[in-house]
Design a protein around this motif. Sequence first.
Motif, PDB file in Angstrom:
ATOM      1  N   ASN A 568      32.921  43.933  36.494  1.00 29.20           N
ATOM      2  CA  ASN A 568      33.933  44.113  35.431  1.00 29.20           C
ATOM      3  C   ASN A 568      34.259  45.591  35.245  1.00 29.20           C
ATOM      4  OD1 ASN A 568      34.252  41.466  34.874  1.00 29.20           O
ATOM      5  ND2 ASN A 568      33.110  41.466  32.943  1.00 29.20           N
ATOM      6  N   LYS A 571      36.580  46.547  37.814  1.00 28.81           N
ATOM      7  CA  LYS A 571      37.920  45.946  37.677  1.00 28.81           C
ATOM      8  C   LYS A 571      38.720  46.596  36.551  1.00 28.81           C
ATOM      9  CE  LYS A 571      36.770  41.485  37.402  1.00 28.81           C
ATOM     10  NZ  LYS A 571      37.012  40.053  37.251  1.00 28.81           N
ATOM     11  N   TYR A 572      38.025  46.924  35.458  1.00 22.77           N
ATOM     12  CA  TYR A 572      38.762  47.403  34.285  1.00 22.77           C
ATOM     13  C   TYR A 572      38.613  48.904  34.061  1.00 22.77           C
ATOM     14  CZ  TYR A 572      38.810  42.370  33.696  1.00 22.77           C
ATOM     15  OH  TYR A 572      38.983  41.025  33.924  1.00 22.77           O
ATOM     16  N   ASP A 596      31.781  52.117  31.307  1.00 25.97           N
ATOM     17  CA  ASP A 596      32.883  52.653  32.126  1.00 25.97           C
ATOM     18  C   ASP A 596      33.783  53.456  31.217  1.00 25.97           C
ATOM     19  OD1 ASP A 596      35.129  51.039  31.014  1.00 25.97           O
ATOM     20  OD2 ASP A 596      33.885  49.365  31.735  1.00 25.97           O
ATOM     21  N   ILE A 601      38.659  47.651  25.285  1.00 22.35           N
ATOM     22  CA  ILE A 601      39.036  46.323  24.754  1.00 22.35           C
ATOM     23  C   ILE A 601      39.429  46.457  23.278  1.00 22.35           C
ATOM     24  CG2 ILE A 601      38.236  43.930  24.445  1.00 22.35           C
ATOM     25  CD1 ILE A 601      35.912  44.764  26.410  1.00 22.35           C
ATOM     26  N   ARG A 615      40.293  35.354  28.791  1.00 24.19           N
ATOM     27  CA  ARG A 615      40.675  36.622  29.394  1.00 24.19           C
ATOM     28  C   ARG A 615      41.614  37.307  28.409  1.00 24.19           C
ATOM     29  NH1 ARG A 615      42.789  37.385  34.701  1.00 24.19           N
ATOM     30  NH2 ARG A 615      41.256  39.054  34.729  1.00 24.19           N
ATOM     31  N   VAL A 616      41.441  38.612  28.248  1.00 20.45           N
ATOM     32  CA  VAL A 616      42.308  39.317  27.286  1.00 20.45           C
ATOM     33  C   VAL A 616      43.754  39.164  27.768  1.00 20.45           C
ATOM     34  CG1 VAL A 616      42.921  41.573  26.342  1.00 20.45           C
ATOM     35  CG2 VAL A 616      40.524  40.939  26.605  1.00 20.45           C
ATOM     36  N   ASN A 621      46.040  43.093  32.312  1.00 18.01           N
ATOM     37  CA  ASN A 621      44.943  42.202  32.713  1.00 18.01           C
ATOM     38  C   ASN A 621      45.403  41.129  33.686  1.00 18.01           C
ATOM     39  OD1 ASN A 621      42.318  42.456  32.144  1.00 18.01           O
ATOM     40  ND2 ASN A 621      42.252  40.886  30.551  1.00 18.01           N
ATOM     41  N   GLY A 626      40.570  37.430  38.082  1.00 17.67           N
ATOM     42  CA  GLY A 626      39.386  37.126  37.271  1.00 17.67           C
ATOM     43  C   GLY A 626      39.416  35.673  36.850  1.00 17.67           C
ATOM     44  N   THR A 627      38.243  35.134  36.499  1.00 19.70           N
ATOM     45  CA  THR A 627      38.162  33.710  36.151  1.00 19.70           C
ATOM     46  C   THR A 627      37.828  33.500  34.674  1.00 19.70           C
ATOM     47  OG1 THR A 627      35.830  33.764  36.728  1.00 19.70           O
ATOM     48  CG2 THR A 627      37.368  33.016  38.442  1.00 19.70           C
ATOM     49  N   GLY A 628      37.420  34.568  33.995  1.00 23.14           N
ATOM     50  CA  GLY A 628      37.039  34.415  32.585  1.00 23.14           C
ATOM     51  C   GLY A 628      35.646  33.825  32.440  1.00 23.14           C
ATOM     52  N   LEU A 631      31.584  37.172  31.706  1.00 25.62           N
ATOM     53  CA  LEU A 631      30.885  37.536  30.468  1.00 25.62           C
ATOM     54  C   LEU A 631      30.236  36.326  29.800  1.00 25.62           C
ATOM     55  CD1 LEU A 631      33.197  40.222  28.824  1.00 25.62           C
ATOM     56  CD2 LEU A 631      31.025  40.546  29.990  1.00 25.62           C
ATOM     57  N   SER A 655      34.404  51.057  27.950  1.00 26.08           N
ATOM     58  CA  SER A 655      33.547  50.084  27.266  1.00 26.08           C
ATOM     59  C   SER A 655      32.103  50.254  27.710  1.00 26.08           C
ATOM     60  CB  SER A 655      33.975  48.662  27.615  1.00 26.08           C
ATOM     61  OG  SER A 655      35.363  48.554  27.680  1.00 26.08           O
TER      62      SER A 655
HETATM   63  P1  ADP Z   1      37.153  38.139  34.118  1.00 22.68           P
HETATM   64  O1  ADP Z   1      36.901  37.316  35.295  1.00 22.68           O
HETATM   65  O2  ADP Z   1      38.494  37.993  33.570  1.00 22.68           O
HETATM   66  O3  ADP Z   1      36.731  39.529  34.295  1.00 22.68           O
HETATM   67  P2  ADP Z   1      35.021  38.094  32.193  1.00 22.68           P
HETATM   68  O4  ADP Z   1      34.384  37.001  31.425  1.00 22.68           O
HETATM   69  O5  ADP Z   1      34.137  38.906  33.008  1.00 22.68           O
HETATM   70  O6  ADP Z   1      36.223  37.496  33.012  1.00 22.68           O
HETATM   71  O7  ADP Z   1      35.703  39.048  31.124  1.00 22.68           O
HETATM   72  C1  ADP Z   1      36.485  38.509  30.119  1.00 22.68           C
HETATM   73  C2  ADP Z   1      37.532  39.524  29.715  1.00 22.68           C
HETATM   74  O8  ADP Z   1      36.907  40.630  29.110  1.00 22.68           O
HETATM   75  C3  ADP Z   1      38.313  40.108  30.848  1.00 22.68           C
HETATM   76  O9  ADP Z   1      39.421  39.336  31.158  1.00 22.68           O
HETATM   77  C4  ADP Z   1      38.682  41.468  30.357  1.00 22.68           C
HETATM   78  O10 ADP Z   1      39.877  41.422  29.707  1.00 22.68           O
HETATM   79  C5  ADP Z   1      37.588  41.810  29.390  1.00 22.68           C
HETATM   80  N1  ADP Z   1      36.606  42.765  29.987  1.00 22.68           N
HETATM   81  C6  ADP Z   1      35.394  42.456  30.504  1.00 22.68           C
HETATM   82  N2  ADP Z   1      34.763  43.584  30.872  1.00 22.68           N
HETATM   83  C7  ADP Z   1      35.575  44.619  30.548  1.00 22.68           C
HETATM   84  C8  ADP Z   1      35.485  46.035  30.708  1.00 22.68           C
HETATM   85  N3  ADP Z   1      34.416  46.611  31.243  1.00 22.68           N
HETATM   86  N4  ADP Z   1      36.503  46.806  30.275  1.00 22.68           N
HETATM   87  C9  ADP Z   1      37.590  46.218  29.705  1.00 22.68           C
HETATM   88  N5  ADP Z   1      37.751  44.879  29.549  1.00 22.68           N
HETATM   89  C10 ADP Z   1      36.752  44.087  29.969  1.00 22.68           C
END
Ligand code: ADP
Length: 667
Positions: A568, A571-572, A596, A601, A615-616, A621, A626-628, A631, A655
Amino acid sequence: MALKKSSTFPRRTRGRNKLVLLFLIAVVLPSSVLIVLTWHMIGQEQELYQKRLADERRRMAKEIGQKLLVRLEEIKLREVSAAASSTTFLNTLRYTSREVILVGLADGERLLLPWEINQAHHRLSHISSDTAFTEKIRRAEEEEFIQGQLTRANTLYLKCIEETQQPDRQAYARLLRARVLSKLDQVDESLTEYRKVLTVNSEITDEHGVPLCLYAAGCLLERNDSYEEVLQLILSELNAQRWLSPAESYTVRDLVNVLIKLGSQPGVRQQVAEDCQQKILEYIRRQEQALALQKDFQDLTLIAQKKGPEQEPDATWIPYGEESWLVSLAPALPGRQRLAIVVQGDRILDPIVANTPDSKMILAKARLTTDAGLDGVSLGSSFPGLKLAYKVEDKAPLLGEWSLRRSFYLIALFLVLCVTLFGAYFLWRDVGRELQMAEMRSQFIASVSHELKTPLTAVRMFAESLRLGRPADSQAKAEYLDTIVNESHRLTRLLNNVLDFSKIERGERTYRKERTSLSEIVRAAAQAMQYPLTQQGFHLKVNVADDLPDIQADRDAIEQAILNLLSNAMKYSGESRQIDLRVQKSDGCAVIEVSDQGVGIDPAQQKQIFERFYRVPSEENRRIPGTGLGLALVFHIAKAHGGHVEVRSLLGQGSTFSVYLPLENEQ
Ligand code: ADP
């Protein structure tokens, strides 16, 4: 992406429409029907109540009407017996009952008013019967007015005064002499004569019924004399307890007016004069209504005669005038004229209403009226044209019962609506959630397929190149192989996530906990991510505290959690290329932190990101695969180890995810 968006939108709208429709059918429709029915019922009840109230009013009016009649007849009887025992009663203001306004005589169809009946005794018409006296007076007047011989006239008037013993004649002659004296400018003598007349009995009147003393009073006031005496005279006139003739009452009114005008003069008692004025005006008003009654009397008796033969005509009371006067004829006594009795209806009504149970509430402000425009109930045939009027918005006893019932209906309706709305809220919420979940699931399938396809394509492409013997140099070959391995790892991670999630969903996910070194797990995870990190130019700073004891944990699960957090963070991260991985001890917990400096968020979303499939929903995004699930799994793993996960994040600043694992587990 555009295709995905346009296909989600109508689905979402359809889902929402369905929800709204369901809500309308299940909640709004029955509630509206319920409200309409209750309202209708309340309306019907109210109508019924109005009817009952009207019936009750009619019943009460009848009862009051009967009581009124009994009381009126009783009054009539008393007046009749008083009349039978006295002859002078007629010109009195003192009747047997307070409610009686006047008692007159019905002379055929004409009404004789009290002051007309026994006035004649004291009129000066008697004077004219004494021809010698009248002759003298006539001569004196001739001297006064025709010859202009005022002194001679004075002498003649004086003679008249001296020669007669009758007080009325004396007073009359004095009045005339006073006039001549004042013409002769013998003011003092003139005033003396006037003062003498002022003291004579007020029953000595002229032919219009005006007492001579009142004439004298007027003349004295004109000459600014005897204010106090005149006021006394007026007071005694007003308190005489006999009817004044109209001419007499107007004279008294004029005298009072003069006295009030002279108010500032010494000796005039202003307040007393004003009281007298009020009294005489009230008296005149009554007298004028009596005169009007006299005029209309013929028509009134006609009304009484028109009544049916079975009706006792004497027991009829006819309303007259503005003050709810009731007029009735007494039964004829042999050899006498019939009495006409006038009473003030409202005065009799008030105590009757007060003594009739509940009447005050049902007929608040009840009064007698002949006004057809007013709400009221007819009082029966003994009172033709008379109604009992009452206030409409009264507080009736039935009203209490009715308002209790209405409150009951309204409360019941309110409770039913509350329960329905309560249920509706849960229905709306649950169905909404289901719809959201269904949408998220379908999004998830699309994302998983997409995520599977990317690494598979890369693996196939590089593997095929290698099979065809491309590229030739060994370093490039090694890179191809690295990529294949890395993509396979990515695929494995993804599949692990999906499989674990499905196990969690089915409640079958178990953790094999064993004593293990956290720093080793962390380092293994960092190692596993090394290749993709370097590939994308990230700098991962790993910091593991030295004093970390071993913990009881599922090694693979913890590694999976760290890999998800690192992935994550990559990715973010946006433009940033710095990631920190720290492990330390804090408050009896081992804390794994991944930070990071990426997109961050929104605080409003920070709770939801741990929900499955969530997913946000930002534009940025959408472009990141991503699959949501990542986390949601981290959350589950932390919880399964007796710990928890926290996030600290600021939009645009990065974050930090912290996984807390309690160290007690190590024992
Ligand atoms: P995804 O597969 O979408 O990453 P996650 O369950 O890992 O699914 O994360 C859920 C959502 O949380 C993500 O879609 C993203 O928007 C937000 N997110 C997770 N980690 C971070 C991060 N390190 N920085 C910013 N947003 C994050």
